[in-house]
Scaffold this active site. Sequence first.
Site, PDB file in Angstrom:
ATOM      1  N   HIS A  34       2.421  -5.419   3.670  1.00 21.02           N
ATOM      2  CA  HIS A  34       2.129  -4.859   2.353  1.00 21.02           C
ATOM      3  C   HIS A  34       3.440  -4.733   1.583  1.00 21.02           C
ATOM      4  O   HIS A  34       4.432  -4.227   2.101  1.00 21.02           O
ATOM      5  CB  HIS A  34       1.459  -3.495   2.535  1.00 21.02           C
ATOM      6  CG  HIS A  34       1.422  -2.667   1.304  1.00 21.02           C
ATOM      7  ND1 HIS A  34       1.018  -3.167   0.080  1.00 21.02           N
ATOM      8  CD2 HIS A  34       1.754  -1.350   1.088  1.00 21.02           C
ATOM      9  CE1 HIS A  34       1.091  -2.198  -0.818  1.00 21.02           C
ATOM     10  NE2 HIS A  34       1.527  -1.106  -0.239  1.00 21.02           N
ATOM     11  N   CYS A  70      -3.941   0.573   0.245  1.00 19.96           N
ATOM     12  CA  CYS A  70      -2.953  -0.456   0.591  1.00 19.96           C
ATOM     13  C   CYS A  70      -3.248  -1.173   1.910  1.00 19.96           C
ATOM     14  O   CYS A  70      -2.722  -2.263   2.153  1.00 19.96           O
ATOM     15  CB  CYS A  70      -1.564   0.163   0.642  1.00 19.96           C
ATOM     16  SG  CYS A  70      -1.111   1.000  -0.892  1.00 19.96           S
ATOM     17  N   ASN A  84       4.169  -3.299  -6.434  1.00 17.18           N
ATOM     18  CA  ASN A  84       3.209  -2.949  -5.390  1.00 17.18           C
ATOM     19  C   ASN A  84       1.794  -3.120  -5.941  1.00 17.18           C
ATOM     20  O   ASN A  84       1.367  -2.357  -6.801  1.00 17.18           O
ATOM     21  CB  ASN A  84       3.464  -1.501  -4.953  1.00 17.18           C
ATOM     22  CG  ASN A  84       2.525  -1.028  -3.872  1.00 17.18           C
ATOM     23  OD1 ASN A  84       1.466  -1.591  -3.652  1.00 17.18           O
ATOM     24  ND2 ASN A  84       2.907   0.045  -3.194  1.00 17.18           N
TER      25      ASN A  84
END
Length: 314
Positions: free
Chosen positions: A234, A85, A264
């Site tokens: 993020h 990430c 995500n």
Amino acid sequence: TDEWIREKIGVVERHVVKPGEEAASDLGTNAAEKLLKRTGIDPKTIDLIVCCTQYPDYKTPATSCIIQNNIKATSSAAFDMNIGCAGFVYGLAVAGNFIKSGLYKRVLLINVEIHSLHISWKDRSMAVFFGDGASATLLERCGKETGAQGFDLNADGTGWEVILLPAGGTRLPTSEETLKEKEEGNGITRSLNHARMDGKKVFEFATTRFPESVNKLLKTLNKKPEDVSFLIPHQANRNIIKTAFDKIGLTMDKTYLNLDKYGNCSSASIPIALREVLDQGKIKPGDFVVFAGFGVGLAWGSAGFIWNDKKDFV
């Protein structure tokens, strides 16, 4: 429950690949081709391709080499990175420093993640969070007054088990046994070839390290929270972002969330959001823009840019 997911996390829709028909290089190639069309740049003038992904086409060769072939970037070097990430922030730093060193003039950064093939859809502790996605970012040299101003990169390997895909590597190669799905309690059914995550530990980590990194970056650059024009984090969890913004001292009108549309997408989440922010005119030339990534590893970091008025390069 669906209500809990929407309220606490912020995810409503997710996009997933067609199994057996779409792989990481396909999504990465598509993103790169859109970028090349937007900029009008000849792929043969690209010096380096960096592909950040947790889920490559193959264990070997590198997915970046497949993308290079697909877009006919015949003059470029290519390699892959796997930092999850935080991949966009790490990728910007790696690409930027290759340019700063003088070794390369034009670097193509690809971020692509395909979670849907590596999670159990019976495991709602994972499946509710993640979607598939890709981005392509082009970096070139610009004047000192604009562009990358600084980076803060970090990792804490003591948390390597917090987000984990146990099987498929050299520690635990894929086998008939690792592929068997088993009931693990709490309604979770998955195999060792499915990723898993300790959500509570991720929340504690992210709400600490995310604001800590941004504050450290601001201090290094002699800037204050009020100097930040826009901060794109993020896209992991709405509550994580809100908690971190409170700690930094920023209001939510200085950010953008698209969790509701994509879930995500790990390393691709920041640049996907950035493209939409640029399309909506929320970032203007001269703005001080911060990116912050955090996740698997555990790794995290932030990057500060003074937005260039000549091109948006994403």
